[in-house]
Design a protein around this motif. Structure first.
Motif, PDB file in Angstrom:
ATOM      1  N   ASN A   1       9.389   8.162 105.941  1.00  0.00           N
ATOM      2  CA  ASN A   1       8.756   6.850 106.162  1.00  0.00           C
ATOM      3  C   ASN A   1       8.247   6.231 104.866  1.00  0.00           C
ATOM      4  OD1 ASN A   1       9.231   6.763 108.933  1.00  0.00           O
ATOM      5  ND2 ASN A   1       7.378   7.926 109.383  1.00  0.00           N
ATOM      6  N   ILE A   2       7.640   7.029 104.000  1.00  0.00           N
ATOM      7  CA  ILE A   2       7.153   6.531 102.708  1.00  0.00           C
ATOM      8  C   ILE A   2       8.325   6.060 101.850  1.00  0.00           C
ATOM      9  CG2 ILE A   2       6.081   7.244 100.529  1.00  0.00           C
ATOM     10  CD1 ILE A   2       4.305   9.128 102.251  1.00  0.00           C
ATOM     11  N   THR A   3       9.393   6.846 101.840  1.00  0.00           N
ATOM     12  CA  THR A   3      10.569   6.498 101.041  1.00  0.00           C
ATOM     13  C   THR A   3      11.194   5.197 101.517  1.00  0.00           C
ATOM     14  OG1 THR A   3      10.981   8.844 100.625  1.00  0.00           O
ATOM     15  CG2 THR A   3      12.803   7.340 100.221  1.00  0.00           C
ATOM     16  N   ILE A   4      11.289   5.024 102.821  1.00  0.00           N
ATOM     17  CA  ILE A   4      11.861   3.777 103.357  1.00  0.00           C
ATOM     18  C   ILE A   4      11.017   2.578 102.945  1.00  0.00           C
ATOM     19  CG2 ILE A   4      12.126   2.469 105.507  1.00  0.00           C
ATOM     20  CD1 ILE A   4      13.416   4.769 106.754  1.00  0.00           C
ATOM     21  N   ASP A   5       9.696   2.698 103.070  1.00  0.00           N
ATOM     22  CA  ASP A   5       8.818   1.594 102.679  1.00  0.00           C
ATOM     23  C   ASP A   5       9.019   1.225 101.213  1.00  0.00           C
ATOM     24  OD1 ASP A   5       7.782   1.476 105.235  1.00  0.00           O
ATOM     25  OD2 ASP A   5       5.975   2.654 104.743  1.00  0.00           O
TER      26      ASP A   5
ATOM     27  N   ALA B   1      11.665   1.922  99.336  1.00  0.00           N
ATOM     28  CA  ALA B   1      13.033   1.438  99.131  1.00  0.00           C
ATOM     29  C   ALA B   1      13.150  -0.035  99.540  1.00  0.00           C
ATOM     30  CB  ALA B   1      14.023   2.292  99.913  1.00  0.00           C
ATOM     31  N   LYS B   2      12.483  -0.415 100.621  1.00  0.00           N
ATOM     32  CA  LYS B   2      12.510  -1.807 101.073  1.00  0.00           C
ATOM     33  C   LYS B   2      11.836  -2.743 100.075  1.00  0.00           C
ATOM     34  CE  LYS B   2      12.771  -0.905 106.031  1.00  0.00           C
ATOM     35  NZ  LYS B   2      12.051  -0.973 107.312  1.00  0.00           N
ATOM     36  N   LYS B   3      10.933  -2.180  99.279  1.00  0.00           N
ATOM     37  CA  LYS B   3      10.255  -2.975  98.241  1.00  0.00           C
ATOM     38  C   LYS B   3      11.093  -3.071  96.975  1.00  0.00           C
ATOM     39  CE  LYS B   3       5.705  -1.686  99.953  1.00  0.00           C
ATOM     40  NZ  LYS B   3       4.532  -0.825  99.738  1.00  0.00           N
ATOM     41  N   GLY B   4      12.234  -2.380  96.939  1.00  0.00           N
ATOM     42  CA  GLY B   4      13.144  -2.473  95.800  1.00  0.00           C
ATOM     43  C   GLY B   4      12.999  -1.364  94.776  1.00  0.00           C
ATOM     44  N   ASP B   5      12.241  -0.348  95.050  1.00  0.00           N
ATOM     45  CA  ASP B   5      12.074   0.777  94.134  1.00  0.00           C
ATOM     46  C   ASP B   5      13.400   1.536  94.053  1.00  0.00           C
ATOM     47  OD1 ASP B   5      11.486   3.138  92.819  1.00  0.00           O
ATOM     48  OD2 ASP B   5       9.618   3.503  93.902  1.00  0.00           O
ATOM     49  N   GLU B   6      14.035   1.486  92.856  1.00  0.00           N
ATOM     50  CA  GLU B   6      15.368   2.093  92.690  1.00  0.00           C
ATOM     51  C   GLU B   6      15.348   3.608  92.928  1.00  0.00           C
ATOM     52  OE1 GLU B   6      17.567   0.947  89.201  1.00  0.00           O
ATOM     53  OE2 GLU B   6      16.684  -1.059  89.268  1.00  0.00           O
TER      54      GLU B   6
ATOM     55  N   PHE C   1      16.282   7.814  99.282  1.00  0.00           N
ATOM     56  CA  PHE C   1      16.611   7.442 100.658  1.00  0.00           C
ATOM     57  C   PHE C   1      18.061   7.794 100.975  1.00  0.00           C
ATOM     58  CE2 PHE C   1      18.607   4.272 103.443  1.00  0.00           C
ATOM     59  CZ  PHE C   1      17.968   4.600 104.622  1.00  0.00           C
ATOM     60  N   LEU C   2      18.978   7.494 100.067  1.00  0.00           N
ATOM     61  CA  LEU C   2      20.390   7.809 100.309  1.00  0.00           C
ATOM     62  C   LEU C   2      20.613   9.321 100.411  1.00  0.00           C
ATOM     63  CD1 LEU C   2      22.034   5.137  97.977  1.00  0.00           C
ATOM     64  CD2 LEU C   2      21.869   5.112 100.478  1.00  0.00           C
TER      65      LEU C   2
END
Length: 135
Positions: free
Chosen positions: A81-85, A87-92, A98-99
């Motif tokens: 959940n933290i990673t998705i949040d 990633a959605k903010k654009g953190d490469e 996430f992948l």
């Protein structure tokens, strides 16, 4: 096998001790935690010594590993959940993680579905063995 199934297979006093030691395993979370004295009274013991001795056994260590596997699953969900949040903010970096998580989840989901298919097949074969005489 999960921790709850394993606890059903051991002596009830040991299972209660394990739940006492790891209260997040308790079924009724709204009940207050027992003190050591309340626990001892509930299992008809005078001291914790038999349980402390049991903690050194392979049976206890196996239960502990099952418990930790459950905790890892919970932690995995939090990290996901933290990673998705992020990633959605654009953190490469989060996108890359996430992948990787996505691949691992897909692999684990395949293994889980095979397990459930196996259980379903076993249940069907048990149902086929039932002979109903309706005459």
């Amino acid at each position: 096998m999960n921790i709850h199934e394993a606890l059903k297979q051991i002596d009830w006093q040991k299972a209660d001790y394990f739940r006492y030691k790891f209260p997040d395993l308790r079924y009724y979370q709204e009940r207050p935690l027992k003190s050591e004295q309340e626990f001892l009274r509930s299992v008809n013991r005078k001291s914790m010594n038999p349980f402390l001795k049991w903690e050194k056994t392979d049976e206890y260590k196996s239960l502990l590993m099952l418990y930790l596997a459950t905790k890892i699953s919970d932690d995995f969900l939090d990290i996901y959940n933290i990673t998705i949040d992020n990633a959605k903010k654009g953190d490469e970096k989060a996108i890359k993680i996430f992948l990787q998580l996505q691949r691992e989840i897909q692999q684990n989901a395949k293994m889980a579905s095979k397990l459930f298919e196996k259980v379903e097949i076993e249940e069907e074969s048990e149902d086929d063995d039932i002979d109903l005489d309706l005459s």
